[in-house]
Design a protein around this motif. Sequence first.
Motif, PDB file in Angstrom:
ATOM      1  N   SER A 142      28.944  49.983  42.252  1.00 29.16           N
ATOM      2  CA  SER A 142      28.106  50.409  41.267  1.00 29.16           C
ATOM      3  C   SER A 142      29.218  50.804  40.203  1.00 29.16           C
ATOM      4  CB  SER A 142      27.343  51.521  41.514  1.00 29.16           C
ATOM      5  OG  SER A 142      26.421  51.118  42.779  1.00 29.16           O
ATOM      6  N   ALA A 189      28.884  42.764  42.609  1.00 26.53           N
ATOM      7  CA  ALA A 189      29.360  42.290  43.876  1.00 26.53           C
ATOM      8  C   ALA A 189      30.745  41.852  43.249  1.00 26.53           C
ATOM      9  CB  ALA A 189      28.865  40.701  44.419  1.00 26.53           C
ATOM     10  N   ARG A 207      31.958  42.597  47.845  1.00 27.88           N
ATOM     11  CA  ARG A 207      31.383  43.704  48.336  1.00 27.88           C
ATOM     12  C   ARG A 207      30.395  44.417  47.139  1.00 27.88           C
ATOM     13  NH1 ARG A 207      36.324  47.654  50.582  1.00 27.88           N
ATOM     14  NH2 ARG A 207      36.661  46.823  52.484  1.00 27.88           N
ATOM     15  N   ARG A 208      29.424  45.149  47.557  1.00 28.50           N
ATOM     16  CA  ARG A 208      28.671  45.825  46.564  1.00 28.50           C
ATOM     17  C   ARG A 208      29.233  47.099  46.062  1.00 28.50           C
ATOM     18  NH1 ARG A 208      25.380  41.799  45.032  1.00 28.50           N
ATOM     19  NH2 ARG A 208      23.601  43.181  44.229  1.00 28.50           N
ATOM     20  N   VAL A 227      24.866  47.641  39.941  1.00 29.28           N
ATOM     21  CA  VAL A 227      25.476  47.267  41.077  1.00 29.28           C
ATOM     22  C   VAL A 227      25.921  45.914  40.877  1.00 29.28           C
ATOM     23  CG1 VAL A 227      24.924  46.801  43.471  1.00 29.28           C
ATOM     24  CG2 VAL A 227      23.710  48.801  42.031  1.00 29.28           C
TER      25      VAL A 227
END
Length: 308
Positions: free
Chosen positions: A156, A122, A153-154, A120
């Motif tokens: 993955s 940013a 925003r996060r 994860v």
Amino acid sequence: MKPQRPRIPRRALHGVLLLDKPLGWTSNDALQKAKGMLRAEKGGHTGTLDPLATGLLPLCFGAATKFSQVSLDADKRYLATLRLGQRTTTGDAEGEVIEEHPVAVDRTAIEAACARFLGVIAQIPPMHSALKHQGKALYEYARAGVEIARESRRVSIHRLDIVAWQDETLVIDVVCSKGTYIRTLAEDIGQALGCGAHLSALRRTACGPLDIAQAVTLEALQAMDEATREAQLQPADALVAAWPEVRLPDDEAGRFLTGLRRRVAMADAPAVRVYGTHPPAFLGTAHITAGELIADRLLSPIEVQGTT
């Protein structure tokens, strides 16, 4: 006055076309071209693929459009080519070069830089993107020379593998969550290497369970007769093929299609695909809570017949 060409009649068509979008085409241009060749009444794509990018663009027609959000939300896979040593105004090959640095890195350094972005992370969306601000796409502001503050925003990054590296060219294979900006990832990897980078080419190779190996090009579609074109369509449930399956007997299937909850001997599940038995037709999607099958997206009886 030039004679008008006769309008080609449209038809109700249900299914998913896996298109290998060509370079330089917008997703909507590719959709309209395929839609015209198939004579489909209703169609939509499952998320924008930039003109710079090629590769898998699932197109939904008829009943399949009800499940397009599944593909929008699915993980994506890309083959990305980075040009090391150069930063551009747009983060990709369409922009002007604004910084240039020598590339003095080795394989170990590249592996370490890529590893930093697994999991994860940013990301700040790029200005040259279709993300909206006060009703306008960010790229419209960027073209006018206006910088808009963007929140991170996060996202993955599930996998990030080095496919090839030679001099200033680095090719990576990325599996990521929806909303990931690969051009931003390319710039961030360049920054981690200390030489800068931009995205010089991008190819989407998978979208959820759908793979580029199953895709057809517009040129190939153009060369086919109508029956062969239609045969390229996958069924509407191709978008939810990875979900657990529920099969209902005929009387239960009819009630389910009216929106009634049904009792099933299954564990709770957030998303399942539901079928009738005779014929084994796709009815729609649902979730299971406390032994009850609760409809989410249903096909109409006409659509069920059209997809069998």
